[in-house]
Scaffold this active site. Structure first.
Site, mmCIF file in Angstrom:
data_model
loop_
_atom_site.group_PDB
_atom_site.id
_atom_site.type_symbol
_atom_site.label_atom_id
_atom_site.label_comp_id
_atom_site.label_asym_id
_atom_site.label_seq_id
_atom_site.Cartn_x
_atom_site.Cartn_y
_atom_site.Cartn_z
ATOM 1 N N HIS A 21 3.115 -28.592 46.568
ATOM 2 C CA HIS A 21 2.502 -27.662 45.614
ATOM 3 C C HIS A 21 3.532 -26.701 45.018
ATOM 4 O O HIS A 21 3.628 -26.555 43.806
ATOM 5 C CB HIS A 21 1.397 -26.892 46.334
ATOM 6 C CG HIS A 21 0.595 -25.970 45.470
ATOM 7 N ND1 HIS A 21 -0.174 -26.417 44.425
ATOM 8 C CD2 HIS A 21 0.433 -24.619 45.510
ATOM 9 C CE1 HIS A 21 -0.788 -25.391 43.855
ATOM 10 N NE2 HIS A 21 -0.422 -24.292 44.487
ATOM 11 N N PHE A 22 4.305 -26.055 45.877
ATOM 12 C CA PHE A 22 5.322 -25.109 45.418
ATOM 13 C C PHE A 22 6.620 -25.871 45.141
ATOM 14 O O PHE A 22 7.627 -25.720 45.834
ATOM 15 C CB PHE A 22 5.520 -23.992 46.446
ATOM 16 C CG PHE A 22 4.462 -22.929 46.377
ATOM 17 C CD1 PHE A 22 4.569 -21.886 45.468
ATOM 18 C CD2 PHE A 22 3.355 -22.969 47.205
ATOM 19 C CE1 PHE A 22 3.592 -20.912 45.389
ATOM 20 C CE2 PHE A 22 2.375 -21.999 47.135
ATOM 21 C CZ PHE A 22 2.487 -20.959 46.222
#
Length: 288
Positions: free
Chosen positions: A264-265
């Site tokens: 996600h990051f």
């Protein structure tokens, strides 16, 4: 390398903190962060863009170093966040900009685009969802809260804010642990531990349903205004799956899609790759 400046801008009752770098007369790239982070998520990306672009990254109300009124005095909804960021854009005199939208930054930035489509020169979506196809099967507690906003369902969402969830699920899923610095998730965990922070985030979790309701409007904006769009996506994101990146091509057939071997990051591990894709894409999209 252009130095990064750290500034504040008053917008009504909100004192917006933001990072800025690059030539004042260069094309603007507006970076909008996601949950539960702040503009520090762009700390590695900004230097790779600032030789060519004026890069501006604010902290949203309720996040990071921005100072906003408490619950009850400020409505922690996505409409309110977008209105405040819109006021920030006005205060800085930004009349044309490329949007970088990530996670919560996507519905905020796309509201800006709906309000002023003529201002948006291009969009970079990094795990910033605008399609039902992008949702994983990990949204059960949030979706139950949207359907029935009871105290019990609100409490069931609190686990999303726990340190272990932030560190292991949001940051850790799909990311190479040898490339994942603790700086990002430890700062997010510290921000979440501030008094009142969890209740603000639970308000925003409930209001996230308003973003889903706006997906048809966002998609109509894509079809009508045809902004150049780059989707650069962590393929192992546990919240927003790669189908959300591919879905942009439904309404923007020329959208460019790149999947990265991370979570996600994605900037935490792949900021160089993302910067390279952005420089190529923006260099072509903003030419002239």
């Amino acid at each position: 390398m252009s130095a990064v400046s750290y500034r504040t801008q008053q917008v009504g009752e909100v004192e917006m903190f933001y990072r800025e770098a690059g030539p004042a007369d260069a094309p603007v790239v507006l970076l909008l962060h996601g949950f539960p982070s702040a503009s520090h998520m762009f700390r590695d990306l900004i230097p790779h863009l600032a030789d060519r672009y004026r890069v501006i990254a604010p902290d949203l109300p309720g996040f990071g170093q921005t100072k906003a009124p408490p619950r009850g005095s400020y409505a922690y909804t996505f409409d309110a966040l977008a209105e405040t960021v819109g006021g920030f854009v006005e205060a800085l005199g930004l009349t044309r900009y490329a949007l970088y939208i990530f996670d919560y930054g996507a519905p905020v930035g796309l509201r800006l685009a709906l309000a002023h489509p003529e201002r948006v020169s291009a969009i970079v979506s990094q795990n910033g969802n605008a399609y039902l196809e992008g949702f994983s099967d990990g949204w059960g507690a949030w979706q139950a809260y949207w359907r029935e906003p009871s105290a019990a369902n609100r409490e069931a969402c609190r686990d999303s804010l726990a340190p272990a969830t932030i560190r292991d699920w949001q940051y850790g899923t799909g990311a190479d642990p040898t490339r994942l610095s603790p700086d990002g998730y430890e700062l997010d965990i510290a921000y979440m531990a501030r008094p009142g922070a969890e209740e603000i985030q639970l308000d925003l979790i409930l209001d996230y349903r308003s973003n889903v309701a706006l997906y048809p409007a966002f998609q109509d904006y894509f079809r009508t205004h045809r902004p150049p769009l780059l989707a650069v996506w962590g393929r192992h994101d546990p919240a927003f799956v790669p189908a959300g990146a591919a879905a942009y091509r439904t309404d923007l057939p020329d959208a460019e899609v790149h999947l990265l071997d991370t979570g996600h990051f994605a900037l935490e591990t792949h900021y160089r790759e993302i910067a390279d894709h952005m420089r190529d894409f923006l260099g072509r999209s903003l030419r002239g």
